[in-house]
Design a protein around this motif. Structure first.
Motif, PDB file in Angstrom:
ATOM      1  N   SER A  82       0.830  -1.202   0.000  1.00  0.00           N
ATOM      2  CA  SER A  82       0.000   0.000   0.000  1.00  0.00           C
ATOM      3  C   SER A  82       0.872   1.262   0.000  1.00  0.00           C
ATOM      4  N   ILE A  83       1.922   1.237   0.828  1.00  0.00           N
ATOM      5  CA  ILE A  83       2.848   2.376   0.901  1.00  0.00           C
ATOM      6  C   ILE A  83       3.533   2.581  -0.446  1.00  0.00           C
ATOM      7  N   TYR A  84       3.930   1.475  -1.064  1.00  0.00           N
ATOM      8  CA  TYR A  84       4.645   1.566  -2.342  1.00  0.00           C
ATOM      9  C   TYR A  84       3.735   2.117  -3.442  1.00  0.00           C
ATOM     10  N   LYS A  85       2.473   1.718  -3.431  1.00  0.00           N
ATOM     11  CA  LYS A  85       1.541   2.232  -4.439  1.00  0.00           C
ATOM     12  C   LYS A  85       1.355   3.741  -4.280  1.00  0.00           C
ATOM     13  N   ASP A  86       1.250   4.205  -3.037  1.00  0.00           N
ATOM     14  CA  ASP A  86       1.152   5.650  -2.800  1.00  0.00           C
ATOM     15  C   ASP A  86       2.404   6.359  -3.306  1.00  0.00           C
ATOM     16  N   TYR A  87       3.535   5.708  -3.102  1.00  0.00           N
ATOM     17  CA  TYR A  87       4.797   6.280  -3.585  1.00  0.00           C
ATOM     18  C   TYR A  87       4.777   6.426  -5.111  1.00  0.00           C
ATOM     19  N   LEU A  88       4.332   5.381  -5.818  1.00  0.00           N
ATOM     20  CA  LEU A  88       4.268   5.435  -7.282  1.00  0.00           C
ATOM     21  C   LEU A  88       3.349   6.556  -7.756  1.00  0.00           C
ATOM     22  N   ASP A  89       2.225   6.720  -7.065  1.00  0.00           N
ATOM     23  CA  ASP A  89       1.271   7.771  -7.435  1.00  0.00           C
ATOM     24  C   ASP A  89       1.865   9.169  -7.258  1.00  0.00           C
ATOM     25  N   LEU A  90       2.825   9.288  -6.329  1.00  0.00           N
ATOM     26  CA  LEU A  90       3.379  10.601  -5.989  1.00  0.00           C
ATOM     27  C   LEU A  90       4.785  10.853  -6.544  1.00  0.00           C
ATOM     28  N   LYS A  91       5.374   9.848  -7.174  1.00  0.00           N
ATOM     29  CA  LYS A  91       6.793   9.934  -7.520  1.00  0.00           C
ATOM     30  C   LYS A  91       7.149  11.188  -8.333  1.00  0.00           C
ATOM     31  N   GLU A  92       6.400  11.474  -9.362  1.00  0.00           N
ATOM     32  CA  GLU A  92       6.718  12.634 -10.202  1.00  0.00           C
ATOM     33  C   GLU A  92       6.642  13.936  -9.409  1.00  0.00           C
ATOM     34  N   VAL A  93       5.658  14.026  -8.536  1.00  0.00           N
ATOM     35  CA  VAL A  93       5.527  15.226  -7.694  1.00  0.00           C
ATOM     36  C   VAL A  93       6.704  15.326  -6.733  1.00  0.00           C
ATOM     37  N   ILE A  94       7.098  14.193  -6.175  1.00  0.00           N
ATOM     38  CA  ILE A  94       8.206  14.154  -5.208  1.00  0.00           C
ATOM     39  C   ILE A  94       9.498  14.640  -5.856  1.00  0.00           C
ATOM     40  N   ASP A  95       9.770  14.189  -7.087  1.00  0.00           N
ATOM     41  CA  ASP A  95      10.991  14.592  -7.788  1.00  0.00           C
ATOM     42  C   ASP A  95      11.104  16.105  -7.916  1.00  0.00           C
ATOM     43  N   GLU A  96       9.967  16.768  -8.074  1.00  0.00           N
ATOM     44  CA  GLU A  96       9.968  18.214  -8.310  1.00  0.00           C
ATOM     45  C   GLU A  96       9.718  19.033  -7.048  1.00  0.00           C
ATOM     46  N   THR A  97       9.550  18.367  -5.909  1.00  0.00           N
ATOM     47  CA  THR A  97       9.215  19.067  -4.657  1.00  0.00           C
ATOM     48  C   THR A  97      10.423  19.193  -3.733  1.00  0.00           C
ATOM     49  N   ASP A  98      10.613  20.374  -3.206  1.00  0.00           N
ATOM     50  CA  ASP A  98      11.624  20.595  -2.176  1.00  0.00           C
ATOM     51  C   ASP A  98      10.995  20.231  -0.837  1.00  0.00           C
ATOM     52  N   GLU A  99      11.548  19.244  -0.163  1.00  0.00           N
ATOM     53  CA  GLU A  99      10.957  18.805   1.111  1.00  0.00           C
ATOM     54  C   GLU A  99      10.922  19.919   2.150  1.00  0.00           C
ATOM     55  N   ASP A 100      11.770  20.930   1.959  1.00  0.00           N
ATOM     56  CA  ASP A 100      11.846  22.005   2.936  1.00  0.00           C
ATOM     57  C   ASP A 100      10.684  23.003   2.847  1.00  0.00           C
ATOM     58  N   VAL A 101       9.708  22.735   1.954  1.00  0.00           N
ATOM     59  CA  VAL A 101       8.487  23.557   1.973  1.00  0.00           C
ATOM     60  C   VAL A 101       7.610  23.153   3.158  1.00  0.00           C
ATOM     61  N   PHE A 102       7.887  21.982   3.743  1.00  0.00           N
ATOM     62  CA  PHE A 102       7.120  21.479   4.878  1.00  0.00           C
ATOM     63  C   PHE A 102       7.796  21.889   6.187  1.00  0.00           C
ATOM     64  N   PRO A 103       7.075  21.806   7.312  1.00  0.00           N
ATOM     65  CA  PRO A 103       7.700  22.090   8.613  1.00  0.00           C
ATOM     66  C   PRO A 103       8.932  21.202   8.836  1.00  0.00           C
ATOM     67  N   THR A 104       9.765  21.589   9.789  1.00  0.00           N
ATOM     68  CA  THR A 104      11.010  20.865  10.016  1.00  0.00           C
ATOM     69  C   THR A 104      10.747  19.456  10.546  1.00  0.00           C
ATOM     70  N   LEU A 105      11.745  18.619  10.417  1.00  0.00           N
ATOM     71  CA  LEU A 105      11.653  17.240  10.891  1.00  0.00           C
ATOM     72  C   LEU A 105      11.434  17.206  12.403  1.00  0.00           C
ATOM     73  N   LEU A 106      12.150  18.056  13.118  1.00  0.00           N
ATOM     74  CA  LEU A 106      12.009  18.085  14.582  1.00  0.00           C
ATOM     75  C   LEU A 106      10.610  18.525  15.001  1.00  0.00           C
ATOM     76  N   GLU A 107      10.054  19.486  14.283  1.00  0.00           N
ATOM     77  CA  GLU A 107       8.692  19.922  14.592  1.00  0.00           C
ATOM     78  C   GLU A 107       7.706  18.776  14.388  1.00  0.00           C
ATOM     79  N   ALA A 108       7.934  18.000  13.334  1.00  0.00           N
ATOM     80  CA  ALA A 108       7.052  16.856  13.067  1.00  0.00           C
ATOM     81  C   ALA A 108       7.175  15.810  14.161  1.00  0.00           C
ATOM     82  N   ILE A 109       8.396  15.579  14.630  1.00  0.00           N
ATOM     83  CA  ILE A 109       8.627  14.607  15.706  1.00  0.00           C
ATOM     84  C   ILE A 109       7.957  15.085  17.000  1.00  0.00           C
ATOM     85  N   LYS A 110       8.126  16.364  17.302  1.00  0.00           N
ATOM     86  CA  LYS A 110       7.493  16.938  18.500  1.00  0.00           C
ATOM     87  C   LYS A 110       5.973  16.850  18.394  1.00  0.00           C
TER      88      LYS A 110
END
Length: 435
Positions: free
Chosen positions: A98-126
């Motif tokens: 299921s996780i892999y299928k979601d990945y395939l659906d999003l792969k093209e978007v992921i390639d073009e997305t800067d992960e740093d548009v999202f909150p920081t990793l530490l904020e997500a952990i908190k």
């Protein structure tokens, strides 16, 4: 007919003139490296890794959630929850499907997305660990956020070098995300600037690597009294004074820049490489250091100078190094034989070429980096929540390892027996995913 001949001749002259004068500038070559860097980050392994990181980081409430991710928001939130679980051993094949299928659906978007548009990793952990979820107004913004992200990328680089679990490709990606100018501690900045240059050199991005090392060299030339205790610990120079630490780090930056320039196509760059190697040897001579780096470059320079006896002495010392493989030592033995027979041209064109020199340097630097207590470094330099991040990353690494193993949907078909063992109902769902 005469006019036509003149036109052809004029065109030919202009063609020759512009062809001869069209050598690319340093700036143009640097831009080419930057473009190549962006393309080289679009691999399946990096995309899977980014997919999992984005799942974690996007689980925090945001004012402007990227619209291309909105259809997958719920699934990414569920995945973030899975990543926060303590034990990843129980993640079933159907969950991975299921996780892999979601990945395939999003792969093209992921390639073009800067992960740093999202909150920081530490904020997500908190956010995942706290009973009261974070509010949008509490999230880091602007320069403060960019600085925090650079430290997180640096932390993951250090972790990747130390554990080797993430692999060189992922470390390369995280290294590319570090913005050295965002690192407030000058010494940590210099170390990661050096490491960025080192990683870019390995990837053949010689102009990007040269850019990093030149910035370091300029900084060192302007701060000769700087204390560099971290560099001392990193390379094991236990008994060095601060002046000696400075000289040693200065020499390593010249060595790395020399390797970059040696690998470039233009002759003027290759000439500059020899100048860098000369500075490196001069600094090491002042320090009285004799190790793999010194012997390697000393042999190369003496071959260029037609001093075979000195080159043989350096190579004999190098051959006894513990960081070299059996095949490396055999290659050095061949090199020594060429020198004894006065066949230095064969030596320079094959057995002891620039690739071999780089290999020696890479082996030496990775040997030092892997022995560094990076957790202690970050703790002593006030990198907060280091242990909290480590726990979350351990969970993350386990799921990353599982998703990296899935090459395509055929993997799921090949594991159909295991899927059937989970129950006919689950197997039916799996078949839907495979379609």
């Amino acid at each position: 007919m005469k006019n036509k001949s003149i036109t052809i001749l004029t065109s030919l002259v202009f063609f020759i003139f512009f062809s001869c004068g069209s050598e690319e500038t340093d700036e143009e070559l640097l831009e080419k490296d930057k473009e190549y860097l962006e393309e080289s980050l679009k691999t399946d392994k990096i995309a899977k890794y980014k997919f999992l990181k984005i799942a974690i980081r996007s689980s925090v409430p945001m004012e402007d959630y990227p619209k291309e991710f909105l259809p997958f928001k719920e699934k990414l939130t569920d995945l973030a929850q899975t990543l926060n679980e303590a034990d990843k051993e129980d993640v079933s094949i159907i969950e991975m499907a299921s996780i892999y299928k979601d990945y395939l659906d999003l792969k093209e978007v992921i390639d073009e997305t800067d992960e740093d548009v999202f909150p920081t990793l530490l904020e997500a952990i908190k956010n995942s660990n706290s009973e009261g979820k974070l509010n949008v107004k509490d999230l880091l913004k602007g320069n403060e956020k960019k600085t925090a992200e650079t430290y997180e990328h640096a932390f993951l680089v250090a972790l990747g070098v130390l554990s080797k679990d993430l692999g060189k490709e992922i470390v390369f990606y995280e290294t590319s995300k570090i913005q050295p100018d965002r690192i407030e501690n000058d010494e940590i900045k210099a170390v990661f600037q050096f490491y960025r240059g080192f990683v870019f050199m390995e990837k053949g991005l010689y102009y990007l690597s040269e850019h990093e090392t030149t910035q370091n060299i300029n900084w060192l030339n302007n701060h000769k009294d700087i204390e560099i205790k971290l560099v001392q610990a990193l390379f094991g120079w236990k008994n060095f004074t601060n002046e000696q630490n400075y000289l040693a780090f200065h020499s390593l930056n010249h060595l790395l820049r020399g390797l970059d320039r040696q690998a470039m196509e233009r002759e003027k760059d290759k000439e500059k490489a020899l100048e860098d190697f000369e500075v490196f040897l001069e600094d090491f001579n002042k320090l009285g250091l004799n190790n793999e780096l010194f012997w390697c470059i000393d042999a190369y320079i003496n071959c260029k100078r037609e001093n075979p006896e000195k080159a043989i002495l350096a190579l004999t010392n190098l051959k006894n190094s513990t960081i070299l493989s059996t095949s490396d030592k055999e290659q050095i033995e061949k090199t020594i034989n060429y020198l004894k027979n006065r066949e230095s041209d064969k030596l320079m064109n094959g057995v002891y070429d620039k690739a071999f020199i780089s290999k020696i340097v890479v082996s030496f630097v990775y040997d030092k980096l892997s022995k560094m207590d990076w957790e202690k470094v970050f703790r002593e330099n006030n990198i907060e929540n280091g242990k909290e991040i480590l726990v979350a990353i351990e969970n993350f690494k386990e799921l990353n390892k599982k998703i990296q193993e899935i090459k395509d949907m055929k993997y799921l078909e090949d594991n159909s027996t295991k899927l059937k063992e989970e129950g006919n109902k689950i197997w039916g769902k799996a078949k839907d995913l495979i379609k």
